[in-house]
Design a protein around this motif. Structure first.
Motif, mmCIF file in Angstrom:
data_model
loop_
_atom_site.group_PDB
_atom_site.id
_atom_site.type_symbol
_atom_site.label_atom_id
_atom_site.label_comp_id
_atom_site.label_asym_id
_atom_site.label_seq_id
_atom_site.Cartn_x
_atom_site.Cartn_y
_atom_site.Cartn_z
ATOM 1 N N ARG A 75 -15.263 65.415 -36.656
ATOM 2 C CA ARG A 75 -14.491 64.972 -34.970
ATOM 3 C C ARG A 75 -13.258 65.083 -35.556
ATOM 4 N N SER A 76 -12.742 64.517 -36.442
ATOM 5 C CA SER A 76 -11.118 64.262 -36.578
ATOM 6 C C SER A 76 -10.591 65.668 -37.113
ATOM 7 N N VAL A 77 -11.369 66.329 -37.694
ATOM 8 C CA VAL A 77 -10.943 67.922 -37.834
ATOM 9 C C VAL A 77 -10.474 68.712 -36.604
ATOM 10 N N ARG A 78 -11.635 68.395 -35.808
ATOM 11 C CA ARG A 78 -11.556 68.933 -34.398
ATOM 12 C C ARG A 78 -10.369 68.694 -33.434
ATOM 13 N N GLN A 79 -10.018 67.160 -33.738
ATOM 14 C CA GLN A 79 -8.964 66.624 -32.935
ATOM 15 C C GLN A 79 -7.493 66.742 -33.468
ATOM 16 N N LEU A 80 -7.349 67.236 -34.813
ATOM 17 C CA LEU A 80 -6.004 67.385 -35.436
ATOM 18 C C LEU A 80 -5.813 68.620 -35.735
ATOM 19 N N SER A 81 -4.609 69.090 -35.781
ATOM 20 C CA SER A 81 -4.239 70.522 -36.097
ATOM 21 C C SER A 81 -3.640 70.464 -37.521
ATOM 22 N N VAL A 82 -3.554 71.776 -38.127
ATOM 23 C CA VAL A 82 -3.105 71.635 -39.563
ATOM 24 C C VAL A 82 -1.969 72.923 -39.465
ATOM 25 N N THR A 83 -0.869 72.379 -40.271
ATOM 26 C CA THR A 83 0.212 73.483 -40.954
ATOM 27 C C THR A 83 0.187 73.565 -42.128
ATOM 28 N N VAL A 84 0.800 74.755 -42.732
ATOM 29 C CA VAL A 84 1.066 74.808 -44.325
ATOM 30 C C VAL A 84 2.556 74.989 -44.291
ATOM 31 N N ASP A 85 2.941 74.326 -45.421
ATOM 32 C CA ASP A 85 4.306 74.526 -45.985
ATOM 33 C C ASP A 85 5.595 74.428 -44.685
ATOM 34 N N GLU A 86 5.185 73.710 -43.743
ATOM 35 C CA GLU A 86 6.222 73.858 -42.605
ATOM 36 C C GLU A 86 7.267 72.513 -42.743
ATOM 37 N N THR A 92 -0.838 67.570 -41.610
ATOM 38 C CA THR A 92 -1.831 67.244 -40.253
ATOM 39 C C THR A 92 -0.989 66.862 -38.990
ATOM 40 N N ARG A 93 -1.264 67.207 -37.870
ATOM 41 C CA ARG A 93 -0.524 67.071 -36.801
ATOM 42 C C ARG A 93 -1.445 66.701 -35.560
ATOM 43 N N ASP A 94 -0.968 65.611 -34.591
ATOM 44 C CA ASP A 94 -1.641 65.042 -33.499
ATOM 45 C C ASP A 94 -1.255 66.163 -32.431
ATOM 46 N N ALA A 95 -1.886 65.993 -31.231
ATOM 47 C CA ALA A 95 -2.026 67.085 -30.190
ATOM 48 C C ALA A 95 -0.493 67.164 -29.775
ATOM 49 N N ASP A 96 0.536 66.387 -29.984
ATOM 50 C CA ASP A 96 1.694 66.662 -29.577
ATOM 51 C C ASP A 96 2.501 67.424 -30.729
ATOM 52 N N GLY A 97 1.950 67.735 -31.774
ATOM 53 C CA GLY A 97 2.416 68.332 -32.956
ATOM 54 C C GLY A 97 3.180 67.350 -33.762
ATOM 55 N N ALA A 98 3.155 66.105 -33.703
ATOM 56 C CA ALA A 98 3.765 65.127 -34.435
ATOM 57 C C ALA A 98 3.064 64.913 -35.946
ATOM 58 N N PHE A 128 -0.933 61.152 -47.510
ATOM 59 C CA PHE A 128 -0.702 60.229 -46.813
ATOM 60 C C PHE A 128 -1.239 60.314 -45.316
ATOM 61 N N HIS A 129 -1.416 59.105 -44.586
ATOM 62 C CA HIS A 129 -1.826 59.317 -43.145
ATOM 63 C C HIS A 129 -1.383 58.024 -42.320
ATOM 64 N N LYS A 130 -0.801 58.346 -41.257
ATOM 65 C CA LYS A 130 -0.486 57.689 -40.023
ATOM 66 C C LYS A 130 -1.620 57.338 -39.109
ATOM 67 N N VAL A 131 -2.561 58.349 -39.137
ATOM 68 C CA VAL A 131 -3.681 57.846 -38.073
ATOM 69 C C VAL A 131 -5.070 58.112 -38.891
ATOM 70 N N THR A 132 -6.131 57.632 -38.384
ATOM 71 C CA THR A 132 -7.327 57.530 -39.409
ATOM 72 C C THR A 132 -7.765 58.999 -39.595
ATOM 73 N N ASP A 133 -8.037 59.274 -40.969
ATOM 74 C CA ASP A 133 -8.589 60.661 -41.481
ATOM 75 C C ASP A 133 -7.616 61.680 -41.480
ATOM 76 N N ALA A 134 -6.278 61.410 -41.265
ATOM 77 C CA ALA A 134 -5.358 62.520 -41.284
ATOM 78 C C ALA A 134 -5.098 63.121 -42.683
ATOM 79 N N SER A 135 -5.139 62.042 -43.686
ATOM 80 C CA SER A 135 -5.037 62.816 -45.029
ATOM 81 C C SER A 135 -6.303 63.555 -45.328
ATOM 82 N N LYS A 136 -7.420 63.128 -44.972
ATOM 83 C CA LYS A 136 -8.775 63.752 -45.384
ATOM 84 C C LYS A 136 -8.663 65.293 -44.502
ATOM 85 N N VAL A 137 -8.271 65.294 -43.203
ATOM 86 C CA VAL A 137 -8.432 66.668 -42.631
ATOM 87 C C VAL A 137 -7.290 67.485 -43.459
ATOM 88 N N ALA A 138 -6.173 67.068 -43.979
ATOM 89 C CA ALA A 138 -5.469 67.904 -44.792
ATOM 90 C C ALA A 138 -6.095 68.332 -45.949
#
Length: 195
Positions: A53-64, A105-111, A131-141
């Motif tokens: 679910r977290s994978v679907r809710q968060l987006s990912v970028t690389v080397d940005e 890992t970024r939220d819907a606003d790109g943060a 690191f993570h600031k929201v649940t599962d963010a590091s795992k999504v990475a």
């Protein structure tokens, strides 16, 4: 474990090629090669329903946002924080040279809400910190990292913790890791990092 040496790019990359990595302890730069090495084979990553679910809710970028990721990982208020100014400078330099990479890992606003960084040498990705600031963010990475490297690489996470074990990380004896290393680091670098 050994002390000394410097944090020049060639020194660090050569250390990884031989199974060691730098980590300061009590103000001294030490080089570590654990007796039991935490290893993740990308295809064995365990992804729970909640993580999907977290994978679907968060987006990912690389080397940005490499520097933002390493700074978040270095936050001195985090338990077990070990990334000092010299380590930061060394890995930022390795990133500029194309060795060190980040997955953000970024939220819907790109943060930026999570991420990880490490070195890619041939067929080895040596993870340094996450690191993570929201649940599962590091795992999504980490999920994204396994998709990026596929089974062409091995992910070295240094030590196996209960948290990492729950994601599929296993321990290899140092001798097994060192035997596998020459073929891994001799592999071709992933073109994915160049995108």
């Amino acid at each position: 474990m050994a002390g000394g040496a410097d944090l020049e790019p060639g020194t660090i990359v050569d250390a990884y090629r031989h199974g060691a990595f730098p980590m300061p302890h009590d103000g001294e730069l030490l080089w570590w090669s654990p007796m039991q090495r935490g290893i993740l084979v990308p295809s064995t990553l365990k992804v729970s329903r909640s993580l999907k679910r977290s994978v679907r809710q968060l987006s990912v970028t690389v080397d940005e946002s490499f520097e933002e990721v390493i700074d978040a990982c270095a936050d001195p208020t985090r338990p077990g924080s070990w990334i000092d100014g010299a380590i930061r400078e060394a890995y930022v330099n390795l990133h500029r040279l194309g060795w060190a990479h980040s997955v953000e890992t970024r939220d819907a606003d790109g943060a930026l809400v999570g991420g990880l960084y490490g070195l890619s040498i041939g067929g080895l990705f040596a993870g340094e910190s996450m690191f993570h600031k929201v649940t599962d963010a590091s795992k999504v990475a980490l999920v994204a990292l396994t998709e990026i490297v596929g089974d062409s690489e091995l992910i070295d996470v240094q030590w196996c913790t209960p948290h990492l074990e729950s994601l599929g990380v296993v321990e290899w004896p140092r001798v097994t890791y060192l035997e596998a290393l020459p073929a891994l680091v001799a592999g071709q670098p992933l073109s994915e990092w160049a995108r």
